[in-house]
Design a protein around this motif. Structure first.
Motif, PDB file in Angstrom:
ATOM      1  N   ASP A   1       0.948  -1.344  -0.086  1.00  0.00           N
ATOM      2  CA  ASP A   1       0.022  -0.071   0.068  1.00  0.00           C
ATOM      3  C   ASP A   1       0.770   1.413   0.106  1.00  0.00           C
TER       4      ASP A   1
ATOM      5  N   SER B   1     -11.907   2.325   2.816  1.00  0.00           N
ATOM      6  CA  SER B   1     -12.337   1.526   3.788  1.00  0.00           C
ATOM      7  C   SER B   1     -12.484   1.936   5.257  1.00  0.00           C
TER       8      SER B   1
ATOM      9  N   PHE C   1     -17.673   0.737  -5.231  1.00  0.00           N
ATOM     10  CA  PHE C   1     -18.426   1.841  -5.008  1.00  0.00           C
ATOM     11  C   PHE C   1     -19.054   2.063  -3.922  1.00  0.00           C
TER      12      PHE C   1
ATOM     13  N   THR D   1     -19.810  -4.231   2.628  1.00  0.00           N
ATOM     14  CA  THR D   1     -20.735  -5.258   2.372  1.00  0.00           C
ATOM     15  C   THR D   1     -20.366  -6.491   1.497  1.00  0.00           C
TER      16      THR D   1
HETATM   17  C1  LIG Z   1     -18.204   8.168   3.242  1.00  0.00           C
HETATM   18  C2  LIG Z   1     -18.457   6.582   2.693  1.00  0.00           C
HETATM   19  C3  LIG Z   1     -19.396   5.814   3.433  1.00  0.00           C
HETATM   20  C4  LIG Z   1     -19.414   4.463   2.855  1.00  0.00           C
HETATM   21  N1  LIG Z   1     -20.284   3.676   3.690  1.00  0.00           N
HETATM   22  C5  LIG Z   1     -20.389   2.346   3.303  1.00  0.00           C
HETATM   23  C6  LIG Z   1     -21.358   1.464   4.030  1.00  0.00           C
HETATM   24  O1  LIG Z   1     -21.920   1.786   4.874  1.00  0.00           O
HETATM   25  N2  LIG Z   1     -21.351   0.087   3.658  1.00  0.00           N
HETATM   26  C7  LIG Z   1     -20.410  -0.383   2.590  1.00  0.00           C
HETATM   27  O2  LIG Z   1     -20.300  -1.522   2.451  1.00  0.00           O
HETATM   28  N3  LIG Z   1     -19.738   0.547   2.049  1.00  0.00           N
HETATM   29  C8  LIG Z   1     -19.547   1.684   2.236  1.00  0.00           C
HETATM   30  N4  LIG Z   1     -18.698   2.497   1.574  1.00  0.00           N
HETATM   31  C9  LIG Z   1     -17.749   1.954   0.630  1.00  0.00           C
HETATM   32  C10 LIG Z   1     -16.674   1.405   0.881  1.00  0.00           C
HETATM   33  O3  LIG Z   1     -16.007   1.866   2.027  1.00  0.00           O
HETATM   34  C11 LIG Z   1     -15.938   1.186  -0.306  1.00  0.00           C
HETATM   35  O4  LIG Z   1     -16.452   0.469  -1.372  1.00  0.00           O
HETATM   36  C12 LIG Z   1     -14.646   0.116  -0.011  1.00  0.00           C
HETATM   37  O5  LIG Z   1     -14.173   0.689   1.297  1.00  0.00           O
HETATM   38  C13 LIG Z   1     -13.651   0.189  -1.061  1.00  0.00           C
HETATM   39  O6  LIG Z   1     -12.471  -0.554  -0.684  1.00  0.00           O
HETATM   40  P1  LIG Z   1     -11.307  -0.807  -1.420  1.00  0.00           P
HETATM   41  O7  LIG Z   1     -10.351  -1.584  -0.743  1.00  0.00           O
HETATM   42  O8  LIG Z   1     -11.517  -1.139  -2.809  1.00  0.00           O
HETATM   43  O9  LIG Z   1     -10.671   1.003  -1.523  1.00  0.00           O
HETATM   44  P2  LIG Z   1     -10.027   1.522  -0.544  1.00  0.00           P
HETATM   45  O10 LIG Z   1     -10.212   1.527   0.937  1.00  0.00           O
HETATM   46  O11 LIG Z   1      -9.741   3.209  -1.114  1.00  0.00           O
HETATM   47  O12 LIG Z   1      -8.367   1.006  -0.409  1.00  0.00           O
HETATM   48  C14 LIG Z   1      -7.740   1.059  -1.718  1.00  0.00           C
HETATM   49  C15 LIG Z   1      -5.916   1.065  -1.174  1.00  0.00           C
HETATM   50  O13 LIG Z   1      -5.179   1.245  -2.190  1.00  0.00           O
HETATM   51  C16 LIG Z   1      -3.929   1.961  -2.187  1.00  0.00           C
HETATM   52  N5  LIG Z   1      -3.375   2.421  -3.339  1.00  0.00           N
HETATM   53  C17 LIG Z   1      -3.952   3.234  -4.176  1.00  0.00           C
HETATM   54  N6  LIG Z   1      -3.190   3.376  -5.320  1.00  0.00           N
HETATM   55  C18 LIG Z   1      -2.099   2.758  -4.988  1.00  0.00           C
HETATM   56  C19 LIG Z   1      -0.914   2.362  -5.476  1.00  0.00           C
HETATM   57  N7  LIG Z   1      -0.336   2.978  -6.708  1.00  0.00           N
HETATM   58  N8  LIG Z   1       0.179   1.695  -4.807  1.00  0.00           N
HETATM   59  C20 LIG Z   1      -0.048   1.038  -3.642  1.00  0.00           C
HETATM   60  N9  LIG Z   1      -1.411   1.246  -2.982  1.00  0.00           N
HETATM   61  C21 LIG Z   1      -2.231   2.033  -3.459  1.00  0.00           C
HETATM   62  C22 LIG Z   1      -4.665   3.002  -1.259  1.00  0.00           C
HETATM   63  O14 LIG Z   1      -3.706   3.700  -0.372  1.00  0.00           O
HETATM   64  C23 LIG Z   1      -5.751   2.322  -0.389  1.00  0.00           C
HETATM   65  O15 LIG Z   1      -5.309   1.835   0.952  1.00  0.00           O
HETATM   66  C24 LIG Z   1     -18.471   3.891   1.984  1.00  0.00           C
HETATM   67  C25 LIG Z   1     -17.525   4.783   1.431  1.00  0.00           C
HETATM   68  C26 LIG Z   1     -17.380   6.039   1.834  1.00  0.00           C
HETATM   69  C27 LIG Z   1     -16.207   7.056   1.353  1.00  0.00           C
END
Ligand SMILES: Cc1cc2nc3c(=O)[nH]c(=O)nc-3n(C[C@H](O)[C@H](O)[C@H](O)COP(=O)(O)OP(=O)(O)OC[C@H]3O[C@@H](n4cnc5c(N)ncnc54)[C@H](O)[C@@H]3O)c2cc1C
Length: 338
Positions: free
Chosen positions: A32, A41, A311, A316
Motif C-alpha cells: 500500500d 475502507s 463503489f 458489504t
Molecule cells: C463516506 C463513505 C461511506 C461508505 N459507507 C459504506 C457502507 O456503509 N457500507 C459499505 O458496504 N460500503 C460503504 N462505503 C464504500 C466502501 O467503503 C468502499 O467501497 C470500500 O472501502 C472500497 O474498498 P477498496 O479496498 O476497494 O478501496 P480503499 O479502501 O480506498 O483502498 C484502496 C487502497 O489502495 C491503495 N493504493 C492506491 N493506489 C495505490 C498504488 N499505486 N500503490 C499502492 N497502493 C495504492 C490506497 O492507499 C488504499 O489504501 C462507503 C464509502 C465512503 C467513502
C-alpha cells in the motif's frame, strides 16, 4: 524470495482478497502506498446492506447479500484469531418516508427473502440489517493476516507494471525494491484505473467523494435510520455516524459539507441539533457504472487480476468478492451463483 501473489492496495478489497488467497495456500504480499485500510475502507459507514437495493442491478444484490450473509462467521473468526472485535451488530435499519420511491421494495424483499415490517408513520423496518465498525474490522483483519504469514508493506506506492508479452514480471515502486510474483491483483480502490493506465486498458473506476460526521450522543438511537441519501448509524459505544454525500470532484478529499450534514441529521433525529460533531472526514469511493465491481482476470494480461470498483458497498461485498476472486485466481468454478 518472490511471493506467489502480490496485491496492490490494502483497503478492505485487498485485505479480504489476501485472506481468501492465503486460506487457499498462497503466499501473499500486500503493498500500500500509505497506511493499510486508511482510505475509503476506513471512512465508510459499515452498513452491511445496499441502502435501497431494489434500485440496483441484480449483480449488486447477489454480491451484497452473499457478503452480508458471510459476515457473522467471518467477524467471529477475525475476533478469535486477532482478539479485536469488529463490532458486528445486527441493529436493523429503518427507512423513513422521503422523496425516494419504495414502490419495488416489497417485491424485491419477497424475491430475496428479506424480512421487513411497516410502521405506523409509513416507515419500513428491516430487522436483519447489520453493521460493522470499519477501523476495527480493518485492524482485526490485518492482525489475523499477519498471524497467518501474510506480509503487509506500507508506504510502498506501485508506480509501474513491467510487462513481458501477456505477463507482468515485476512492479516499479516508490521503495526501489524489485517486487516480483507469479500473479498480481489490483485492489487500488478509486486509484485502480489510474494505476493501469496508460499502459493497459482498465475498467471504468472513478472517485466519488463521501463526507461523514461523528457525534458523541449516547442512547439517542439503537437502529440505523435512513431518509433519502442521509443515514445515521449508532455505534456500540454511543457514537452516531451521519453520512453521506455523493460528489464527483476527482481526488479532492476536503471536508465542506459538515453544516449541511448536521442540518439533515437533525431533521431525522432532532436531538442531534444540540450536539456538536466530534469529528468529520471524507473518503473516496471506487465508483463504477451501476455500482458493479470488476472481479476478473485482466483481458490482456494472464497473471493480472482485479477486485475493485465496489463503489458504495465495498465493505458489504468484501468477503463475497474475495471468495470470487480467489476462485478465479485458482481456476475454480463459482459455487455461489456470483
Ligand atoms: C463516506 C463513505 C461511506 C461508505 N459507507 C459504506 C457502507 O456503509 N457500507 C459499505 O458496504 N460500503 C460503504 N462505503 C464504500 C466502501 O467503503 C468502499 O467501497 C470500500 O472501502 C472500497 O474498498 P477498496 O479496498 O476497494 O478501496 P480503499 O479502501 O480506498 O483502498 C484502496 C487502497 O489502495 C491503495 N493504493 C492506491 N493506489 C495505490 C498504488 N499505486 N500503490 C499502492 N497502493 C495504492 C490506497 O492507499 C488504499 O489504501 C462507503 C464509502 C465512503 C467513502
Amino acid at each position: 524470495m518472490p511471493a506467489d501473489i502480490i496485491i496492490i492496495g490494502a483497503g478492505i478489497a485487498g485485505l479480504s482478497s489476501a485472506y481468501e488467497l492465503a486460506e487457499k495456500g498462497a503466499s501473499v504480499t500486500v503493498l500500500d502506498r500509505g497506511r493499510a485500510g486508511m482510505e475509503a475502507s476506513w471512512a465508510g459507514g459499515g452498513i452491511l446492506f445496499p441502502l435501497l437495493p431494489w434500485d440496483y442491478p441484480e449483480e449488486v444484490t447477489a454480491l451484497a447479500m452473499r457478503g452480508a450473509a458471510l459476515y457473522p462467521d467471518w467477524t467471529h473468526e477475525l475476533l478469535s484469531s486477532s482478539g479485536i472485535d469488529p463490532e458486528y451488530v445486527r441493529c436493523g435499519m429503518k427507512v423513513l418516508e422521503g422523496g425516494r420511491s419504495m414502490e419495488n421494495a416489497a417485491h424485491w424483499c419477497a424475491a430475496h427473502d428479506v424480512r421487513f415490517e411497516r410502521g405506523p408513520g409509513g416507515e419500513w423496518f428491516f430487522p436483519d440489517v447489520a453493521q460493522v465498525r470499519n477501523p476495527r474490522l480493518i485492524r482485526a483483519l490485518r492482525a489475523s493476516l499477519e498471524s497467518r504469514g501474510v506480509r503487509i508493506v506500507e508506504n510502498c506506492e506501485v508506480r509501474s507494471l513491467a510487462r513481458e508479452g501477456r505477463r507482468i514480471v515485476r512492479l516499479g515502486t516508490s521503495d526501489g525494491n524489485i517486487w516480483a510474483a507469479q500473479d498480481f491483483v489490483v485492489c487500488a480502490g478509486a486509484w485502480s484505473k489510474m494505476l493501469l493506465e496508460p499502459d493497459l486498458p482498465g475498467p471504468d473506476i472513478f472517485p466519488v467523494k463521501g463526507q461523514m460526521l461523528l457525534f458523541e450522543a449516547a442512547n439517542m438511537l439503537d437502529t440505523i435510520l435512513l431518509k433519502d441519501d442521509l443515514y445515521l448509524v449508532p455505534r456500540k459505544d454511543g457514537h452516531i455516524l451521519a453520512g453521506s454525500t455523493l460528489e464527483h470532484v476527482g481526488f479532492d478529499k476536503s471536508v465542506t459539507a459538515a453544516r449541511m450534514l448536521h442540518e439533515k441529521a437533525a431533521e431525522i433525529l432532532p436531538g442531534l441539533a444540540a450536539e456538536n460533531p466530534v469529528r468529520q472526514w471524507a473518503g473516496l469511493r471506487p465508483g463504477s457504472p451501476g455500482n458493479v465491481p470488476t472481479i476478473a482476470r485482466h483481458p490482456d494480461i494472464d497473471n493480472l487480476y482485479l477486485n475493485s470498483g465496489h463503489f458504495r458497498y465495498g465493505v458489504t461485498m468484501a468477503p463475497a468478492s474475495a471468495k470470487r476472486l480467489a476462485q478465479i485466481v485458482f481456476g475454480e468454478p463459482s459455487n455461489s451463483g456470483i
